[in-house]
Enzyme design. Structure first.
Site, short mmCIF file in Angstrom:
data_model
loop_
_atom_site.label_atom_id
_atom_site.label_comp_id
_atom_site.label_asym_id
_atom_site.label_seq_id
_atom_site.Cartn_x
_atom_site.Cartn_y
_atom_site.Cartn_z
N HIS A 51 -1.89 -118.61 -0.38
CA HIS A 51 -0.51 -118.50 0.09
C HIS A 51 -0.11 -119.74 0.89
O HIS A 51 0.99 -120.26 0.74
CB HIS A 51 -0.31 -117.25 0.96
N CYS A 65 -2.03 -107.50 -3.32
CA CYS A 65 -1.30 -108.37 -2.40
C CYS A 65 -0.08 -107.63 -1.89
O CYS A 65 0.62 -106.98 -2.66
CB CYS A 65 -0.88 -109.64 -3.13
N HIS A 72 -7.76 -115.75 -0.68
CA HIS A 72 -6.48 -115.21 -1.14
C HIS A 72 -5.35 -115.68 -0.21
O HIS A 72 -4.32 -116.18 -0.69
CB HIS A 72 -6.56 -113.67 -1.16
N GLU A 73 -5.55 -115.55 1.09
CA GLU A 73 -4.51 -115.95 2.04
C GLU A 73 -4.34 -117.47 2.07
O GLU A 73 -3.22 -117.97 2.20
CB GLU A 73 -4.80 -115.40 3.44
#
Length: 170
Positions: A133, A87, A129-130
């Site tokens: 966030h 990351c 993954h994003e």
């Protein structure tokens, strides 16, 4: 821990100095590429937008790039795969994590058009993954304390090597 990001609307852009979605998308893509990422979310760079970009590498889906405003994961496969993730928020930190192999997603693109995609492999991984966030989470929360401690120790050593290399070149 970060908080989840509120839904995006175009009228938010002017407050941060952007004229439209395309300008924001181009700037985010450029930052992601500059630092060698395959995904970048606005809250990683201090922007309050519900947006991320993923892709842009020839080895992943022939360089496909996706710009995602107000993304959601509609469904995910039961099959999970173990892959090593990194990351841009945590330089040199890499963790082996299990995630669903496939996801069905919806998002608005840089033109404001609603899109649906069936993602597999690295694009599925990057989207998940994003999306974490966007929800105020990061990948370190998915690892055991033991794995995380080991990974941080290794990352610290890599950072020291990197700093030494920079000093040697000056």
């Amino acid at each position: 821990m970060q908080c989840a990001i509120a839904p995006f609307s175009d009228d938010m852009l002017a407050d941060e100095g952007f004229k439209d979605r395309k300008e924001l998308s181009e700037k985010m893509y450029d930052i992601m590429k500059k630092y060698g990422g395959i995904g970048l979310t606005c809250n990683q760079v201090g922007l309050p937008f519900n947006y991320f970009c993923i892709g842009g590498h020839l080895q992943v889906e022939s360089g496909l790039t996706i710009h995602c405003f107000n993304p959601i994961i509609v469904s995910s496969s039961e099959e999970e795969v173990l892959m090593t993730e990194g990351c841009l928020t945590f330089p040199f930190l890499f963790l082996p994590l299990k995630r669903p192999r496939k996801v069905v997603v919806k998002f608005e693109d840089e033109n404001g058009d609603l899109k649906e995609a069936n993602l597999d492999g690295m694009m599925s991984r990057a989207f998940q993954h994003e999306y974490d966030h966007i929800l105020g989470r990061n990948f370190t929360e998915k690892a055991s304390k033991l794995k995380l401690d080991r990974a941080f120790k290794k990352a610290g050593k890599e950072m020291e090597r990197y700093k030494k290399k920079l000093n040697d070149n000056t």
